[in-house]
Structures are given as C-alpha cells and as structure tokens.
Design an enzyme around this catalytic site. Sequence first.
Site, short mmCIF file in Angstrom:
data_model
loop_
_atom_site.label_atom_id
_atom_site.label_comp_id
_atom_site.label_asym_id
_atom_site.label_seq_id
_atom_site.Cartn_x
_atom_site.Cartn_y
_atom_site.Cartn_z
N ASP A 1 -5.31 -3.64 4.52
CA ASP A 1 -5.62 -3.56 5.90
C ASP A 1 -7.25 -3.73 5.99
OD1 ASP A 1 -6.15 -1.24 4.27
OD2 ASP A 1 -4.99 0.18 5.26
N ASP B 1 -9.60 -6.80 1.67
CA ASP B 1 -8.34 -7.07 1.40
C ASP B 1 -7.96 -8.45 1.53
OD1 ASP B 1 -7.52 -4.50 0.26
OD2 ASP B 1 -6.83 -3.75 2.14
N ASP C 1 0.84 -1.09 -0.08
CA ASP C 1 -0.18 -0.08 0.05
C ASP C 1 0.97 1.22 0.04
OD1 ASP C 1 -2.21 -1.74 0.19
OD2 ASP C 1 -2.47 -0.93 2.30
P1 ATP Z 1 -3.24 3.19 -0.09
O1 ATP Z 1 -4.32 2.16 -0.61
O2 ATP Z 1 -1.89 3.16 -0.62
O3 ATP Z 1 -3.57 3.42 1.29
P2 ATP Z 1 -5.33 5.49 -0.41
O4 ATP Z 1 -5.17 5.57 1.02
O5 ATP Z 1 -5.16 6.36 -1.49
O6 ATP Z 1 -3.92 4.39 -0.52
P3 ATP Z 1 -7.96 4.41 -0.23
O7 ATP Z 1 -8.03 4.64 1.15
O8 ATP Z 1 -8.70 3.38 -0.92
O9 ATP Z 1 -6.37 4.39 -0.69
O10 ATP Z 1 -8.43 5.88 -0.74
C1 ATP Z 1 -8.61 5.94 -1.94
C2 ATP Z 1 -9.14 7.46 -2.46
O11 ATP Z 1 -10.30 7.74 -1.60
C3 ATP Z 1 -8.06 8.40 -1.89
O12 ATP Z 1 -7.12 8.57 -2.91
C4 ATP Z 1 -9.06 9.79 -1.69
O13 ATP Z 1 -9.29 10.39 -2.90
C5 ATP Z 1 -10.30 9.00 -1.07
N1 ATP Z 1 -10.39 9.21 0.25
C6 ATP Z 1 -9.68 8.48 1.15
N2 ATP Z 1 -10.11 8.57 2.51
C7 ATP Z 1 -11.13 9.44 2.48
C8 ATP Z 1 -11.89 9.84 3.28
N3 ATP Z 1 -11.95 9.49 4.57
N4 ATP Z 1 -13.27 10.54 2.85
C9 ATP Z 1 -13.40 10.91 1.46
N5 ATP Z 1 -12.46 10.12 0.62
C10 ATP Z 1 -11.26 9.48 0.88
#
Ligand code: ATP
Length: 916
Positions: free
Chosen positions: A645, A649, A342
């Site tokens: 996480d 997944d 990730d």
């Molecule tokens: P990784 O998978 O590397 O942890 P990530 O945290 O970007 O990456 P996700 O958590 O799936 O992956 O988030 C995907 C997208 O969703 C983010 O790039 C962001 O644009 C949006 N996002 C993440 N967290 C929030 C939140 N709490 N509220 C609204 N949108 C969110």
Amino acid sequence: MMAETPGSAPSPAGATVTPWHSLDAEACLRLLAATTEGLASADAAARLRRYGENALPPPTPTPGWRRFLRHFNDPLILVLLAAALIALLVGQVVDAVVIVVVVTVNAVVGYVQEGNAEQSLAVLRTMLAPSACVLRDGGRVQVGVGTLVPGDVLMLEAGDRVPADARVLHARGLRVDESVLTGESVPAEKSAAPVAGSADLGSRTSMLYSGTLVSAGQATALVVATGSATEIGRIGALLGQVETLSTPLLRQIARFSRGFTAVALVAAVVLFVFAVAVRDYPWMDALLVVVALAVGVVPEGLPAVITITLAIGVRRMAARDAIVRRLPAVETLGATTVICSDKTGTLTRNEMTARSIGTSAGRLRVLGSGYAPRGEVLAETGGDAALTAGTRVATLGLLCNDARLYGRETDWRIVGDPMEGALLALAGKTGLDAAAIARRYPRIDEVPFDAGHRFMATLHAEADGHGALICVKGAPEQVLLLSRAQAAADGSEAPLDTGLWQRAIDVAGVEGQRVLGFAWRRLGGLPSRFALEDVHGLVFAGFVGFIDPPREEAVRAVAECRSAGIAVKMITGDHAATAAAIASQLKLADRVRVVTGQALDSVSDDELPELAEAASVFARTTPEHKLRIVRALQSRRHTVAMTGDGVNDAPALKQADIGIAMGRKGTAAAKEASVMVLADDNFASIAAAVYEGRAVYDNIRKVLAWTLPTNGGEALAVVMAIAFGWVLPMTPPQILWVNMVLTITLGLALAFEPPEAGVMRRPPRRADAPLVSPFMLWRIVLVSLLFCAGAFGIFSWAQSRGHDVATARTMVVNVLCVLEIFYLFSLRYLHASSFSLRGLRGTPAVLWAVAGVVVAQVAFTYLPWMQMAFDTRPVPLLEGVVIVLVGVALLLVLELEKWLLRRLDAFEELRPDGAR
Ligand code: ATP
C-alpha cells in the site's frame, strides 16, 4: 510583478499568468480568496461551476466506422474479397455476393464484441477514479479529484499523485518526482519559500504540479490551477494512460495466426496449382475453394474471442472487488503459486480495540467493543497505581494522534488510522477530557509515522508554562531504543528495564495482540525545529495491546488457496509473536514458521530462496524486504502475487508477477505500480481473483480446443477431396458459412463459461506450460479426424441413397453443424464428464448460441433464397435424424475418451507433480 491586485477575484485566465511560485503563501491565499482552513462547501461548488471539472479533455476516440473497417484489414479477408471481385467479373454473381455478406456478418460480430470488451475496461477505469484529501468547512475530507477547484487546500503525503497545480503552504521533508513533467528522475525538494519569478518549471520549489508524484514527506498546498489550465494540461500529456487490449498471450496468438496465415496462403497456392494442373478443376472453382479453405483454416477470429474471454474475466473479477488494471494479470493470476499478503486490514479486519495496558505499576484489562469510548478499565495487577499509570499512557495516546472519533450511543466511527481511533476510544474509557488536554498541550509540530522508523512523535507546547512536551508512540522495541528511563509508579523517572518490558510485550504478542509503546520527554522551552533526530532520551511510559481479529472470509480463503496448491505468506511490519498468533488463527500453515526482518538481513541472497519458501510469516519487515522475498521466490520459479500500500512498496509490487494494491489504504504510487487493485482491501478478493483467473485460462484453452479442430476437420475433408480428385463435399460459400457463421458464433459461447467445479482443488498450472498441452494436441487431431470422417461418411451415404451432389453437400454442412453443437457440449468440461444436469442445461450463452445456429441452419437448408445463395436442397426427415445421431455418436466417443484418460490418469494438468 504581480499580475493581479491582492484580493481581486481569481479568473481561469489568471491561473495561467500569475507567478504563484514567486509570491509568498499569504499573497497566493489572498489572490484566490482562500484561507488555510480550506473552502466552504458552497464556495467550492460555486467555483466548480465557474472553473469546470478538474479533468483533462479525453483523447478523441477512434470513430466507429474506422474500428469497423479494421476488421477487414486482414490479409486473408482481403484475399477473399479479391476472389469475390474476380468471381463477380467472371459472372459468378451469387458466389461474390455470398462472400461479401458472410465477411460483413463476421466483421459486425467482431465489432460488437470488441465494443463490449472495451466497455468492460472503461467501467474499470471509472472504478479506479482517484480521490484527494482536502480541507473543506474546516475539516479533512476525501473528494473526487475532478471536483477540486482553485482555492482548495490539499493535504498530501508520500505516495500521492498531485491532483492539480498547487502552491506549497507548508511542507515537511517533501520530495516530489516530477519526471513526467521535467524528465528529471531525481525527486525535487519542495518548500513553502517563494522562488525567483524567472525560475523555470524544474526550479519552482514552491510549486507542485498536477501528475507528479510525492515520493516523501507531507505537505499542505493551495490549488491554483485545475484541468487544462495545469502545466500538464497545457503540454497536453495524459494523466493515467489508457490501457490497451493486449497481453503477451494475445500477442503470441496473433503471431501464431499470422504465421499460420502465411503457411495457409502458400499451401493454398500449391493446392490451387495442383487442382488445376493435375486434377483438371475449372480454375475459377479451384480459386474460390482454396481461398475459402485458407480463410476457413486460419483461426483469424481467435484473438478477438480471446480478448472477449479476458474482458469477461475482468468483469467477473471486478464484481468480486478485484479491479484489474492491466489485462495480462488475468492470465497470470491463474498461475499464481504464492500469495504474499499484508496482515493489517487484508488478513485482519483492521478494526482495532485496545485490550490491555502494560505499565511499570501493573497490567490493566480494557473492556468494551468497537470504537465506543465507553467500557471499563480494570487493574489486573497494581491496583490504583496501575490505573493512574494507565491513564498516563492513554494521555500520550490521545496527544500523539491524528484520528477523529465521532458518533453517539452505539454507533461510533473514526476518521484516520484504526489504531489511533482505538486510542481515542481508550482515552474515553479512562475518563480523559480530550478537548481540555488538547487546549492544555496544543500541538506545534510532528514527525509522521513511517514504516521505516516505525514510530510517530508530536511536539506540544505547554499552555500554562514555558516548557514543551514530546509524545511518542510506535513499535515498542523502537520506542524502548529511544528511551533512557522509564516511568515509575508515581510518574517519576526510574532506570529502564528493557528485559522486563520485552517479556511483557511478548506475552501480549502471543495472545495475538498488536502492541504499541508510549514515551515522552519534557523540554525546557519550545525548540526552533523538530525532526527525526530530535526524538531520543525518552521516558518509557508503557504499552497498549490491541486486538484486530482475522477476517472470517480470509480464514476460508486461505484454506481454499492451500487446497489449490497456493502458499499464503504474511509479510507484516508487526511484532513476530503477534504475527505468529494471527497466522495460526488463519491456519496459514500446519507449522507456522516466522522469520523476522532482522533475520532476513543476516541471510545472503543465495540462502534466501530456501528460507522464503519455508517460512509463512515475515515479521517486522520493511518494504525493502518485500523486494528481496519476491525475488527469492521467483528464483524458485514461483509465480508471486504480492500486496502493498505504501510508496516504498512500489518496487516490490512492480517486481512481483502480480502486484496488488489496496484500494482504500493504498497510495497512488502503489496502485500505479500494481496490476490489480483490491476495492475492499480484503484477502478473500485475491483468492476470488485467482479462482476467476484459472477459469479464464480454462476458457481460453477451451476456445483453442474448439477453434483448431473444427477448422481443421473441415479443411481436411476438402483437401482430401482435391488430393484424391473426388467431388468436393462443400462449395466455397458453404465452407465460409460453416467457418464464419457457425464456428464463430458457437465458439464465442465458450468465452462465457462459468468456472468448472474443482477449479480450486487442482494445483496451479506452470507459468511456462504450453497453451496447447499434449492432451490438447491429441484432442485436436482426434476431433479433426472425427469431423472429417463424419463429413465424408454422410457425403457418401447420401450419394449411395441416390441423392444428388447438392443435397449431399447440404447434408455435409448440416452434419458439421450438428457435430459442432455436440462437440461444444463435450468441451464445456475439459476433464469431467459432460453428462450431468448442469452440463446439459448449459449457460444462457451456450443456449442462445445453439438456438441461433439451429435457426440459421434450418434457414440455410429450407429457405428458398438461402437455397439459391448457397446452392442447398431440403434434407428429408430420415436423413435429418441420421445427421443428429452422428452428433450423438461424436459426444459418446469423446466422453469415452475422457473417461479412459481419467482412468489412465493422463490429464497432466490435474496432477500435483504437474505443478512444479
Ligand atoms: P502490515 O504490514 O501487515 O499492514 P503493520 O500495519 O503492522 O502490518 P506497519 O504499518 O509497517 O505494518 O507498522 C509497523 C509497526 O509500526 C506496527 O506494528 C506498530 O508497532 C507501528 N505503528 C503502526 N502504525 C503506527 C502509527 N500510526 N503510529 C505509531 N506507530 C505505528
């Protein structure tokens, strides 16, 4: 129907009879003297004293004496004990006693070491102790599951393991997998509505049971029973299964040992018949010799030593924040060829700071660092109009937010999602009064963030009117898709220009910023329901760009992995441009190739493996993509480590060769699907675990390379003596002494060997590579022959100098001991020369083992009662010096061999093409 009158004090017994499922939520709260705000800490502590810990009684451990006796439960040891009994019956009392003592010493060593190994695993279990989110003193806190009490209000979300029996107070899209309890594999939908008193366990939709898994949605629930009063406690099932000390490799070696035992026993019978019938040895002597020999040649101590090696690896990994949940992972880690990680929090620090705001009126730059709500917001373009529009975006960020910011002056911290924390800090910088805004727009409901739909929405009432407001934040493309208009500079609605926004977002992404889009919609009145489908027709307000710098140690760890021939791939939900920028900062590849989730969807399973190998960044992916990527890489014979996480997944984590869950961010579902948990969520810990994994594998090979030829050489000498009708170079008790005291003690020291230099500069080993490589086979034969030659050489030299047979035999045992010590030093470095300061200094384990063996051997040779027991004689000084020189000669020969093989490039495991 109610078992207790409302308001009556709860009792542990009450928990077993109260039909919580058929009472309404208020009645349950009243019965437990609880409120929806949660318990006060003092009350919780008092209840904990009264109800006891929320834990099931541990399984009764196997008593020590039984575990000790298990070490005698080996066919060869039993044959040996039978031989001792026969010796006793025919009057060879000393031999019988020696055999029993040696076998007992051996069992004690095994027992103690096994205890140590068990203990390291027990420590890991406590490191993985689960926690739960509850309301205490009116705020959310994370507490150890053991401290939960009836009356606590739990906050549960997808991926959580339900920690106690609880009555649902509020649920949203809640589905719970209750298969552990009911056997039903389809997750059950849950809600706060009471059900009939007669409903069976599987139909009690208002109840959550300890040990079941939240597979979707969110809930708040009231704890009604803990510990053994829970349903699972009552049926006596165990929550986390206790890990056993077994791995495929161990089983393979145990199988090998068993097969070997059978062959050795048959050979012993043949040898016995031959010795008595052809060579005219007295039958009792022949019996003891062949039995001692069979015991000596079979590496029955091998599984134990390897278990210890693995356990030491587990301990070393835990010290580096990689907690192994399943022992086989230790072996597999060393063979890892690809790590899929990730991004957020693993490769980056997950310390978000808002850097830019994009609005239709202009672009703003945000200054300040950390979560301090202070710092300037400057208009790069658009002037005051941009500042006003930026404040509008910041207001949405404040409302659509679950985090909490606290602290003062320079020390500001957050509880919750770092990006949401950064939005709170941003709101402070734009001068917003968070409390006043919360009063003006009280939150009524929300659609939580989900990696599948990538946005979060909140519904607010307008305190001074009859209207309502929907606030949305999420991945900008997603929010743009849900929008029908955009905010003009003055706040009015204007036609949406998606292209313009896309370009602005790409610019922020290229700078490595993580971008979040914001939008709203006004409603005439409060809707009766609020769900995913109600979020549409929005007005797009703008976006915020955050920075989340790569972890410095991750940059180093990526470089280390690459030099070790391990590819690192980033799988992220983030935007392609942002992911690519971070990947270049991390130097994931010389040329970073990015594939988006959308592109993955259009690629067939046949084409995917090539693409998955070539790409180093997978952006805007969903958890389902992870599963496809793992499978594709595995089809190319990669050994894949994958991090995760969320609850979604879990399938990919299970499919991966090494599923790795995040210790802090990870859900219970992800942790349970994984073989390893990162205590600090840090990529560098994965690289450290791979490093330790390789070292463990090396040590296992060293233990094998040690045990097989030392046993083999000695056996060869005795078999040859019988075959040619020579005088035996050792008596049966002496054979046992060498095998069960000297060899085991020294061999154990190898389990503690630190990693060799250059462990991370060689390619990964092939997962299907045999444990005994051609090089090792050659080594086993060579060393066996050298040991055999050393034994016979000394034996005939002693006799030629006029020593009696007993002295000559004592010298043989001594030469074997010296050869073993020198071979140990040679073996500490499989490929490199042992002639180095580090090599000679040894480890404490090696030095202790050698010192112990030397003392034992001197006692064996010179102490009168040992002389009586083992029929030994004192060895004169000159003979002693010659014996040590034989050891030096062995070391020189083996060093020469290593040098030659290095020159000839014959170490197949060091060659890059040996990888795959
Ligand atoms: P990784 O998978 O590397 O942890 P990530 O945290 O970007 O990456 P996700 O958590 O799936 O992956 O988030 C995907 C997208 O969703 C983010 O790039 C962001 O644009 C949006 N996002 C993440 N967290 C929030 C939140 N709490 N509220 C609204 N949108 C969110």
